[in-house]
Design an enzyme around this catalytic site. Structure first.
Site: not given
Ligand code: G3H
Ligand code: 13P
Ligand code: ZN
Length: 350
Positions: A50, A83-84, A105, A231, A276-277
């Protein structure tokens, strides 16, 4: 093997009917965990960073870590993805750094918070597609807006805010107007560990997030060759939350995205699944456990090693559940140069 364009990894996943995990990284141990899992299971893999990760790692550290990954694992098809990305400039920087895939994004404005208009989204996504495809680099776009907010990214929507879910008819237009390679869809998932604001009206207990899987089914019907991206797809396993809490953490009860729902998505065109989490939870639990059990220890290797092992196990479980395990050697990886030539004859990549 050099880094592979993500488009090829997704095309091959579509052929094989499986999904590929895209795992977020910020440091060496996370990259090592993913590559060890990919090597052991012979799985293709997408590593993503990210904007926060690029800042944390000062760009160059991350660049050289991913070069180490391909040097050490020459037989694993690996794409490095932004990412994003919040603007065409950010995407350009990532491409210059050597990323083989970027996400523009445009569902949000460059501040990463305000919801953007459809017209703005088309404009910036198309701009990135033109720039990236000229270099053989893959582009992911997003239509609709995800729930939640993570490290300042996201509009803070309730995950089940139907108004911002992806409209299948508009998705058809968006894909045609932008020429993107992969479409991130908003179906009620959200970033982070707390994915649901729904509560049982009687008991007040948190309920699992309600996912609009029918939107994925409908988009797949309309666009059977479009690679979709889910996502906010961590499963937040209770056993990982439990380890965190058992050793001093204070996480509230929560639900993630059930693996069977992700598998349903995979049967209907989902090819990239962002996680990710779950990695964060696995690592944090392992660090907390180690330090609680060994209060006199202070060598970071003593606790980062178990954290890396714990993340590797989560990544392996996802590679198995998404079906990518065993597919590393199915194809000869393409270079960006080859991909660039394919984009020039769109019939071959449509
Ligand atoms: O987009 C969400 C990912 O989990 C990355 O999170 O912005 O905290 O690095 P981050
Ligand atoms: P999770 O927070 O569910 O892991 O989602 C990560 C993500 O979508 C990164 O883009
Ligand atoms: Zn995301």
């Amino acid at each position: 093997m050099p880094l592979v364009p993500m488009r090829q990894i997704l095309d091959e996943a579509a052929k094989g009917g499986y999904g590929v995990g895209a795992f977020n990284v910020n440091n060496m141990e996370q990259i090592q965990a993913i590559m060890a899992a990919a090597e052991e299971l012979q799985s293709p893999v997408i590593i993503q960073a990210s904007r926060g990760a690029l800042k944390y790692s000062q760009l160059n550290y991350l660049r050289h870590l991913m070069l180490a990954a391909i040097e050490l694992h020459p037989d694993i098809p690996l794409a490095m993805h932004l990412d994003h990305g919040n603007s065409p400039e950010t995407c350009k920087k990532a491409i210059e750094l050597g990323f083989t895939s970027v996400m523009m994004d445009g569902s949000l404005m460059p501040d990463g918070k305000q919801i953007a208009t459809y017209e703005y989204n088309v404009k910036v996504t198309r701009e990135v597609v033109e720039m990236a495809h000229a270099l053989g680099v893959t582009v992911e776009g997003e239509l609709g807006a995800l729930g939640g907010i993570e490290d300042g990214h996201g509009a803070g929507l309730a995950a089940d805010n139907v108004e911002h879910l992806t409209d299948p008819a508009l998705a058809e237009e968006f894909v045609a107007e932008t020429g993107l390679d992969a479409l991130a869809v908003a179906i009620g998932t959200s970033h982070g560990a707390f994915k649901s604001l729904r509560k049982d009206p009687k008991t007040g207990a948190v309920l699992p997030p309600a996912l609009a899987m029918d939107r994925i089914h409908e988009i797949h019907k309309r666009l059977p060759h479009c690679h979709m991206v889910m996502h906010g797809s961590s499963s937040v396993p209770p056993e990982l939350v439990q380890v965190v809490n058992e050793y001093g953490g204070e996480m509230k009860a929560t639900y993630g995205i059930p693996l069977d729902q992700i598998q349903d998505g995979i049967r209907h065109g989902v090819r990239k699944i962002n996680v990710d989490t779950d990695s964060r939870l696995a690592m944090t639990g392992a660090v907390r456990k180690f330090l609680a059990e060994h209060p006199s220890k202070f060598d970071p290797r003593d606790y980062l090693g178990p954290a890396r092992d714990a993340m590797k196990e989560v990544v392996k479980a996802r590679m198995q559940a998404f079906g990518s395990a065993g597919h590393a050697k199915d194809y000869r990886p393409m270079t960006l140069e080859e991909m660039k030539r394919r984009y020039k004859t769109p019939a071959t990549v449509g």
